[in-house]
Motif scaffolding. Structure first.
Motif, PDB file in Angstrom:
ATOM      1  N   VAL A 187      11.745   5.510  10.319  1.00 25.39           N
ATOM      2  CA  VAL A 187      11.736   5.427   8.860  1.00 25.39           C
ATOM      3  C   VAL A 187      10.313   5.411   8.320  1.00 25.39           C
ATOM      4  O   VAL A 187       9.984   6.117   7.354  1.00 25.39           O
ATOM      5  N   TYR A 188       9.430   4.610   8.923  1.00 25.94           N
ATOM      6  CA  TYR A 188       8.051   4.525   8.442  1.00 25.94           C
ATOM      7  C   TYR A 188       7.310   5.838   8.685  1.00 25.94           C
ATOM      8  O   TYR A 188       6.480   6.251   7.855  1.00 25.94           O
ATOM      9  N   ASP A 189       7.570   6.507   9.800  1.00 28.32           N
ATOM     10  CA  ASP A 189       6.956   7.815  10.042  1.00 28.32           C
ATOM     11  C   ASP A 189       7.337   8.794   8.932  1.00 28.32           C
ATOM     12  O   ASP A 189       6.477   9.478   8.366  1.00 28.32           O
ATOM     13  N   ASP A 207       0.860  -1.183   0.000  1.00 31.39           N
ATOM     14  CA  ASP A 207       0.000   0.000   0.000  1.00 31.39           C
ATOM     15  C   ASP A 207       0.893   1.228   0.000  1.00 31.39           C
ATOM     16  O   ASP A 207       1.573   1.512   0.991  1.00 31.39           O
ATOM     17  N   GLN A 208       0.888   1.945  -1.091  1.00 33.87           N
ATOM     18  CA  GLN A 208       1.768   3.107  -1.212  1.00 33.87           C
ATOM     19  C   GLN A 208       1.466   4.163  -0.151  1.00 33.87           C
ATOM     20  O   GLN A 208       2.364   4.880   0.294  1.00 33.87           O
ATOM     21  N   ARG A 209       0.230   4.260   0.278  1.00 28.49           N
ATOM     22  CA  ARG A 209      -0.148   5.274   1.271  1.00 28.49           C
ATOM     23  C   ARG A 209       0.139   4.849   2.712  1.00 28.49           C
ATOM     24  O   ARG A 209       0.058   5.661   3.623  1.00 28.49           O
ATOM     25  N   MET A 210       0.424   3.580   2.926  1.00 30.53           N
ATOM     26  CA  MET A 210       0.739   3.056   4.263  1.00 30.53           C
ATOM     27  C   MET A 210      -0.343   3.426   5.279  1.00 30.53           C
ATOM     28  O   MET A 210      -0.051   3.811   6.407  1.00 30.53           O
ATOM     29  N   GLU A 211      -1.582   3.313   4.896  1.00 23.94           N
ATOM     30  CA  GLU A 211      -2.671   3.780   5.750  1.00 23.94           C
ATOM     31  C   GLU A 211      -2.719   3.080   7.108  1.00 23.94           C
ATOM     32  O   GLU A 211      -3.063   3.687   8.119  1.00 23.94           O
ATOM     33  N   LEU A 212      -2.365   1.804   7.138  1.00 26.01           N
ATOM     34  CA  LEU A 212      -2.452   1.060   8.392  1.00 26.01           C
ATOM     35  C   LEU A 212      -1.391   1.471   9.407  1.00 26.01           C
ATOM     36  O   LEU A 212      -1.503   1.134  10.592  1.00 26.01           O
ATOM     37  N   TRP A 213      -0.366   2.192   8.972  1.00 26.02           N
ATOM     38  CA  TRP A 213       0.680   2.625   9.894  1.00 26.02           C
ATOM     39  C   TRP A 213       0.134   3.585  10.949  1.00 26.02           C
ATOM     40  O   TRP A 213       0.728   3.746  12.026  1.00 26.02           O
ATOM     41  N   ASP A 214      -0.980   4.214  10.706  1.00 26.94           N
ATOM     42  CA  ASP A 214      -1.577   5.131  11.677  1.00 26.94           C
ATOM     43  C   ASP A 214      -2.237   4.401  12.848  1.00 26.94           C
ATOM     44  O   ASP A 214      -2.590   5.029  13.842  1.00 26.94           O
ATOM     45  N   GLN A 215      -2.407   3.096  12.741  1.00 25.04           N
ATOM     46  CA  GLN A 215      -3.093   2.339  13.781  1.00 25.04           C
ATOM     47  C   GLN A 215      -2.098   1.825  14.815  1.00 25.04           C
ATOM     48  O   GLN A 215      -1.121   1.145  14.481  1.00 25.04           O
ATOM     49  N   TRP A 269      10.095   3.704  -2.116  1.00 26.19           N
ATOM     50  CA  TRP A 269       9.053   2.692  -2.208  1.00 26.19           C
ATOM     51  C   TRP A 269       9.482   1.440  -1.440  1.00 26.19           C
ATOM     52  O   TRP A 269       8.641   0.667  -0.993  1.00 26.19           O
ATOM     53  N   GLY A 270      10.794   1.251  -1.265  1.00 28.60           N
ATOM     54  CA  GLY A 270      11.295   0.069  -0.577  1.00 28.60           C
ATOM     55  C   GLY A 270      10.850   0.014   0.872  1.00 28.60           C
ATOM     56  O   GLY A 270      10.568  -1.078   1.399  1.00 28.60           O
ATOM     57  N   TYR A 271      10.780   1.156   1.548  1.00 28.33           N
ATOM     58  CA  TYR A 271      10.303   1.163   2.928  1.00 28.33           C
ATOM     59  C   TYR A 271       8.814   0.818   2.979  1.00 28.33           C
ATOM     60  O   TYR A 271       8.346   0.181   3.926  1.00 28.33           O
ATOM     61  N   ARG A 272       8.076   1.233   1.982  1.00 23.31           N
ATOM     62  CA  ARG A 272       6.653   0.877   1.928  1.00 23.31           C
ATOM     63  C   ARG A 272       6.483  -0.637   1.763  1.00 23.31           C
ATOM     64  O   ARG A 272       5.588  -1.236   2.353  1.00 23.31           O
ATOM     65  N   TRP A 273       7.336  -1.222   0.945  1.00 24.86           N
ATOM     66  CA  TRP A 273       7.302  -2.674   0.773  1.00 24.86           C
ATOM     67  C   TRP A 273       7.745  -3.375   2.071  1.00 24.86           C
ATOM     68  O   TRP A 273       7.192  -4.395   2.466  1.00 24.86           O
ATOM     69  N   GLY A 274       8.737  -2.807   2.751  1.00 27.99           N
ATOM     70  CA  GLY A 274       9.151  -3.357   4.035  1.00 27.99           C
ATOM     71  C   GLY A 274       8.028  -3.329   5.052  1.00 27.99           C
ATOM     72  O   GLY A 274       7.846  -4.277   5.831  1.00 27.99           O
ATOM     73  N   PHE A 275       7.257  -2.244   5.051  1.00 26.53           N
ATOM     74  CA  PHE A 275       6.108  -2.147   5.947  1.00 26.53           C
ATOM     75  C   PHE A 275       5.079  -3.224   5.640  1.00 26.53           C
ATOM     76  O   PHE A 275       4.518  -3.851   6.548  1.00 26.53           O
ATOM     77  N   LYS A 284       5.749   7.765   5.570  1.00 17.05           N
ATOM     78  CA  LYS A 284       4.311   8.062   5.556  1.00 17.05           C
ATOM     79  C   LYS A 284       4.062   9.558   5.390  1.00 17.05           C
ATOM     80  O   LYS A 284       3.121   9.978   4.704  1.00 17.05           O
ATOM     81  N   GLN A 285       4.919  10.391   5.996  1.00 12.69           N
ATOM     82  CA  GLN A 285       4.753  11.844   5.936  1.00 12.69           C
ATOM     83  C   GLN A 285       5.314  12.448   4.648  1.00 12.69           C
ATOM     84  O   GLN A 285       5.182  13.642   4.418  1.00 12.69           O
ATOM     85  N   GLY A 286       5.958  11.632   3.824  1.00 11.94           N
ATOM     86  CA  GLY A 286       6.501  12.128   2.570  1.00 11.94           C
ATOM     87  C   GLY A 286       7.896  12.698   2.666  1.00 11.94           C
ATOM     88  O   GLY A 286       8.432  13.212   1.674  1.00 11.94           O
ATOM     89  N   GLU A 287       8.544  12.599   3.841  1.00  8.25           N
ATOM     90  CA  GLU A 287       9.911  13.089   3.990  1.00  8.25           C
ATOM     91  C   GLU A 287      10.916  12.144   3.353  1.00  8.25           C
ATOM     92  O   GLU A 287      12.023  12.550   2.992  1.00  8.25           O
ATOM     93  N   ILE A 288      10.554  10.871   3.249  1.00  4.65           N
ATOM     94  CA  ILE A 288      11.360   9.865   2.557  1.00  4.65           C
ATOM     95  C   ILE A 288      10.505   9.332   1.414  1.00  4.65           C
ATOM     96  O   ILE A 288       9.351   8.960   1.615  1.00  4.65           O
ATOM     97  N   SER A 289      11.087   9.276   0.219  1.00  9.01           N
ATOM     98  CA  SER A 289      10.289   8.893  -0.950  1.00  9.01           C
ATOM     99  C   SER A 289      10.447   7.427  -1.336  1.00  9.01           C
ATOM    100  O   SER A 289       9.895   6.992  -2.342  1.00  9.01           O
TER     101      SER A 289
END
Length: 307
Positions: free
Chosen positions: A199-201, A168-176, A211-217, A204-209
């Motif tokens: 890193v995930y924060d 999920d590119q938006r990492m929506e579940l990270w807010d939970q 996609w690999g961290y999103r896949w890691g999440f 998610k906030q767009g400070e790191i672009s």
């Protein structure tokens, strides 16, 4: 031509480095996969146009003995969006793929290694990724030919359509909070969790672009493991001028030594993370140069959050 012909489709991401791309394409051609799917982003500036065209010509002007499909963007999408849309396109067509970038040169045995493990773990949801990268170089190589880790390696890897669906590119579940707690439990190490939390924060906030961290999440929240070879099979030749992220040619991850894998593979009799490998992997990525440590100390004094 290699004695082994790859059985899995290969996905290749390219952009504006024709010389790097040529070298990687030569390696893929030598493996002779059944299909190569090539994804390119559009030029980000007028200065990029010629380089992008020359890079694409490394695909369009060659004759291959296997099918090639292309997905070339007409304008610049940016790294995360192009990788996301590109892999979505790939997995609309195939159920599993080996994934390379224009600066990632694998050993020839990498393709057979991926073929074997993609088949071996096809129905095992615990494993979400096969990686060719061992960032430690070699690890317990006298025991089994690969081990499992919470940390993947997107410099030369493979996965399945079903695993990619968790991305999920938006990492929506990270807010939970419950998801964060689950990842803390999965990693079972406070220092490692604090690192991925930062890193995930930032991602998610767009400070790191990345996609690999999103896949890691996606992997971490599903307790998904990566199969990591006992010997590194991947060389990143892209450090330096022209790179998007890996600009330092003296970086400890640049041009790591590679090894060929022997077959048949010796499989471990379990599917569980090697926590000692994960700990050492974490220590390695935490290592900073002296100037960076000084900068970090100044940021700490100023109360500024850092990675």
């Amino acid at each position: 031509m290699s004695d082994y012909s790859a059985e899995t489709p290969v996905c290749l991401f390219i952009y504006n480095r024709p010389e790097h791309t040529s070298r990687v394409v030569d390696t893929i051609a030598n493996a002779s996969p059944p299909l190569m799917l090539v994804i390119a982003d559009g030029p980000a500036s007028d200065a990029d146009k010629d380089l992008c065209e020359r890079t694409r010509a490394e695909i369009t002007d060659r004759d291959f003995d296997f099918e090639v499909r292309t997905n070339f963007a007409s304008f610049n999408l940016g790294l995360p969006e192009r990788f996301t849309t590109g892999l979505n396109w790939v997995f609309e067509q195939v159920t599993e793929a080996i994934i390379l970038e224009d600066d990632i040169v694998p050993t020839q045995s990498f393709f057979q290694y991926c073929d074997i493990l993609l088949d071996h773990f096809r129905e095992d949801e615990r494993v979400m990724e096969i990686t060719g990268r061992n960032q430690l170089g070699r690890w317990k190589r006298s025991e089994y030919d690969y081990h499992f880790s919470h940390y993947g390696g997107i410099w030369g890897w493979a996965t399945w359509r079903d695993a990619w669906k968790e991305y999920d590119q938006r990492m929506e579940l990270w807010d939970q909070d419950i998801v964060r707690d689950r990842i803390r439990d999965v990693l079972a190490d406070d220092s490692q969790y604090r690192y991925v939390e930062r890193v995930y924060d930032k991602t998610k906030q767009g400070e790191i672009s990345s996609w690999g961290y999103r896949w890691g999440f996606a992997r971490n929240r599903n307790h998904g493991l990566s199969a990591v070879p006992a010997k590194n099979l991947i060389k990143n030749i892209g450090f330096g001028e022209g790179a998007t992220n890996t600009t330092n040619t003296a970086h400890k991850f640049a041009n790591k030594e590679t090894y060929e894998m022997s077959f048949p593979l010796t499989h471990p009799p379990f599917v569980a993370p090697d926590r000692e490998y994960d700990r050492r992997f974490h220590e390695l990525r935490q290592t900073r140069s002296k100037p960076r440590r000084i900068l970090d100390a100044l940021l700490d004094t100023a109360g500024i959050k850092k990675l």
